[in-house]
Design a protein around this motif. Structure first.
Motif, PDB file in Angstrom:
ATOM      1  N   PRO A 114      -1.194 -23.113  14.987  1.00  0.00           N
ATOM      2  CA  PRO A 114      -2.623 -23.347  14.701  1.00  0.00           C
ATOM      3  C   PRO A 114      -2.791 -24.492  13.709  1.00  0.00           C
ATOM      4  O   PRO A 114      -1.857 -24.802  12.961  1.00  0.00           O
ATOM      5  CB  PRO A 114      -3.080 -22.027  14.087  1.00  0.00           C
ATOM      6  N   PHE A 115      -3.980 -25.126  13.748  1.00  0.00           N
ATOM      7  CA  PHE A 115      -4.245 -26.202  12.778  1.00  0.00           C
ATOM      8  C   PHE A 115      -4.167 -25.638  11.368  1.00  0.00           C
ATOM      9  O   PHE A 115      -3.558 -26.226  10.486  1.00  0.00           O
ATOM     10  CB  PHE A 115      -5.626 -26.812  13.050  1.00  0.00           C
ATOM     11  N   LEU A 140      -2.733 -30.404   1.496  1.00  0.00           N
ATOM     12  CA  LEU A 140      -3.463 -29.941   2.682  1.00  0.00           C
ATOM     13  C   LEU A 140      -2.418 -29.623   3.750  1.00  0.00           C
ATOM     14  O   LEU A 140      -1.695 -30.512   4.197  1.00  0.00           O
ATOM     15  CB  LEU A 140      -4.428 -31.016   3.185  1.00  0.00           C
ATOM     16  N   ARG A 141      -2.313 -28.341   4.121  1.00  0.00           N
ATOM     17  CA  ARG A 141      -1.293 -27.912   5.087  1.00  0.00           C
ATOM     18  C   ARG A 141      -1.940 -27.692   6.449  1.00  0.00           C
ATOM     19  O   ARG A 141      -2.986 -27.050   6.536  1.00  0.00           O
ATOM     20  CB  ARG A 141      -0.631 -26.626   4.595  1.00  0.00           C
ATOM     21  N   PHE A 142      -1.344 -28.263   7.490  1.00  0.00           N
ATOM     22  CA  PHE A 142      -1.935 -28.124   8.827  1.00  0.00           C
ATOM     23  C   PHE A 142      -0.835 -28.204   9.882  1.00  0.00           C
ATOM     24  O   PHE A 142       0.238 -28.763   9.646  1.00  0.00           O
ATOM     25  CB  PHE A 142      -2.979 -29.219   9.078  1.00  0.00           C
ATOM     26  N   GLY A 143      -1.117 -27.626  11.050  1.00  0.00           N
ATOM     27  CA  GLY A 143      -0.163 -27.625  12.145  1.00  0.00           C
ATOM     28  C   GLY A 143      -0.566 -28.614  13.225  1.00  0.00           C
ATOM     29  O   GLY A 143      -1.752 -28.859  13.438  1.00  0.00           O
ATOM     30  N   VAL A 144       0.418 -29.193  13.876  1.00  0.00           N
ATOM     31  CA  VAL A 144       0.190 -30.127  14.982  1.00  0.00           C
ATOM     32  C   VAL A 144       0.720 -29.492  16.262  1.00  0.00           C
ATOM     33  O   VAL A 144       1.897 -29.133  16.337  1.00  0.00           O
ATOM     34  CB  VAL A 144       0.905 -31.470  14.722  1.00  0.00           C
TER      35      VAL A 144
END
Lengths: 284, 284, 284, 284
Positions: free
Chosen positions: C249-250, D256-260
């Motif tokens: 997930p984002f 800022l943590r985020f998934g791709v």
């Protein structure tokens, strides 16, 4: 509580129908206001149809002749006044007269609505919608509105017990995200947006040291269904604390516009702002 | 470019004063429009006082008789029309007449303002403020406004060179933070807030696949100093994509109100929203 | 309260120095805990220098041999344990030994710090900074720390009176801005960021129906100066309510990193989020 | 382009299989790179099964002996190096060996994956997932990965035509919402979060006058599937512009943590911040 006192205390809850309180008196005692309200409603629904019909027929019209002439119950006068029905222009009054007449022709009873739950715009929308209903369903709708009116009146009579949930709330708070603390001394105004061109001021307040208003902008009553704006004097706040602003400032009076669909809901609409940005959300 | 052509092309930049272009012609060539503008202004400031005064005296009044009678330069007609001065009510017209007369009495020249840089409210504020100025300072102020007017006219004559910076911009984009993508098909309206009760629609647009409008809401001209609202039809957008909303929705038409102080600035005012929250900021 | 009981109750507030309570006993009664604390501190500052010096000299070293051997007061054991000083690696222990020795050589007293107000990183920074101080100022600093320690111990002894303000708070709440309501059932974890590579879990909780934790993540004690992260299991929340998410997930675990500079402050650090956006601020 | 040149230019696109380019040569000319890629893939899918199987069998193992010995194609060396497969610890290497052996036993071909589209964590997840697949489906999956690898190599050979969409992007910008303008000079770092304890720095940059980085943090290649953190040195920025901050500041390094999940997607992850608040979203 002796039956006489019980009836005396609750007789006015159902307009011109002390018989409802009398019938419910037999079922005493009631543990909660909710139970008492259920008992009163049961007294109605178990009554003969003629009596149920009379209960509806006895209700005053909205903004009707009787209301103008002050020939209606004190609670009704207050409720209609709060909705602004005592300040109608002649053309608005004429419109109500026409709707009242059409409704009475069609259903044989006055139009009954718990007006405390409606703003002026939604009140007229509801009126026109229900004119399209069928008689059978409309009788039940009218009775349900009578029960809502009774619940609110009951809530006023019996202070301390909140089990009826007849009230909602509009509240706010202002956060200064430049300083990371509540914004104190911000003037806020709550207006109801009746039409594109007509707004009515509902409440004014100034934020305290916690960035909140000392009391909710609306509280202790249903929030009338409608569209509102909270207007925050953010520019004045920044000028007062010495922020250097252009003229005109990028943000001066900040309007937050939102709709209320649940009169018994809590609408917390905060403002987190800098002189150049802000955000809001329905909070809790 | 031969002198005659140069004068012909630029004669109208200073109203009724081709002599300015003639005087500047001697200094050709100019590398940039900015240099050309500086050259024209220098031609004015190095002219005899009588000529400088005549340049100011020759300017048309705002919303004056001459303007009403169409006896002013084409550029002035367009500029006054854009500011709505050709659509004044009789009382507004009378107010301008009074201000014009008072100003002319006091300073012996018409009131000169680069109206492209002012909304109607700020135009009147500036008019009243400058009536309080002293003659010496006011001459310089009027001349500076003439130079601003010249810069804008020059910018239109000479397309390709942006060195004059006479234009600003209002732009927006809409982000759907529920889906994490631009919100396409959102109707937006830009209105100027003239007074608490009067707003004027300046532009309408619909966001494209990138959540932006195909062209800025205001661009290629100064942004008139004033207060604006961008109104976003957020509720319509959510209904169209099938979001389940209460009636009325919490957010339907979302107004973002902001002030513009620098006509040559870029005001990017985005909306990042869900059906229950939004944020904005002055972006870039 | 008789003097003996008074001394018995408060004797441990100043480590190994019941004479402080005895001296203060003469000034009874005290209206508030703050007044009592002021009275105890006054008893110290009005004592002969030798006694004041002995009070400081009698304090245990941080992570010192005496502490390891359990030869220090019960309160000190608990305070040093809470700061993790009973779980030092041999190298960390060696470092404290070296600092303690250097400090004692320079000032003739043990290093005294109200460790309840410091995280492990800030504790070492403070230690190294104070080693650079001059003896006169350092005596006053050490005594001030003794008074802070006494205030906290006093706050524990005398429950009901909050006048001492020795405690701070870290709290949070989570708002689901897609649905416009509090996010219930979100697992949150508070970690102290000791170094780039070392974090220590301080608290775990799950948000309740109001989107808050039932108790603050830190409360009823000073918030140790340091850097923290609250980590929100936002992805798990969205999966549970059936939101369609990409893999990964984002937003999955959302870390909010912030520093604490006032141990007695209230740090409310909320999260307002969708699956594609979030915001936070220091709230109230 | 003559056939020989065509084959020479494209021979390496399909590893150890110039016959693919030869077979496609007959179909020249191709209007776009996408058409060319489709032509090459068609040449494969229309070839005899034995040849198709040989194409897969000829591929190098990930982090295999051949790779270690440098006995694989130059493109493969570069691709495996970019994924860090040339820097594996002995235990990681052993794990790949075991997975490679298990996969080869089960399917009779090496494990083929377009590693440019995977971070180290997702690469191992994909490896383990595909070990559970059935031979028939796995052949198609492996061939699809060969086509992806070919598309990326093709994209490098033929510069100017973007029709293949083999690249994604990670970009950011920083907005100072206290001043309402872009934040210039903010150091940003992009790290891949491989495990809870291991992060790898992918890119470093400093924001320019527009608050953006001069080039995307990742661009011109697929964004490897995985979890990332952009870390903004916000505290340093505020100290530099003279903001008065506590020590430690509330916000210092902001992660800022985020998934791709889509290697060909555009991940714009902006930061709008004050010293006490910030927000982010997946922008465009």
């Amino acid at each position: 509580m002796p039956e006489a006192a019980f009836v005396a205390a609750l007789g006015a809850v159902f307009e011109h129908a002390p018989w409802v309180a009398q019938a419910a008196a037999a079922r005493r005692p009631f543990d909660t206001v909710a139970a008492l309200h259920a008992g009163l409603c049961a007294a109605v629904t178990s009554a003969p149809d003629a009596l149920r019909h009379a209960l509806l027929a006895g209700h005053p019209e909205l903004a009707g002749r009787a209301a103008r002439a002050g020939m209606i119950a004190a609670d009704s006068i207050a409720e209609q006044a709060r909705a602004g029905l005592d300040r109608l222009s002649d053309s608005e009054y004429a419109r109500f007269e026409a709707l009242n007449a059409a409704y009475r022709d069609r259903f044989g009873i006055p139009f009954i609505l718990c007006i405390g739950r409606h703003g002026r715009a939604s009140l007229l929308r509801a009126f026109e919608a229900r004119l399209q209903s069928d008689p059978e369903r409309e009788m039940r709708t009218a009775e349900a509105e009578v029960f809502r009116i009774a619940a609110i009146r009951l809530g006023r009579v019996v202070e301390e017990d909140g089990t009826l949930h007849t009230t909602g709330r509009i509240s706010t708070h202002v956060l200064d995200t430049v300083l990371g603390r509540p914004a104190a001394g911000v003037a806020v105004e709550l207006v109801e947006v009746v039409t594109d061109t007509e707004t009515v001021c509902v409440a004014r307040a100034v934020t305290n040291a916690d960035g909140r208003t000392d009391v909710p902008l609306i509280g202790d009553r249903p929030v009338p269904i409608g569209v509102y704006e909270i207007r925050f004097a953010l520019g004045d706040y920044h000028r007062r604390i010495g922020t250097n602003l252009p003229q005109p400032p990028f943000l001066d009076v900040v309007p937050l516009r939102f709709g209320v669909a649940e009169p018994e809901g809590h609408y917390h609409v905060p403002l987190a702002a800098t002189p150049w940005s802000y955000q809001t959300y329905r909070g809790s």
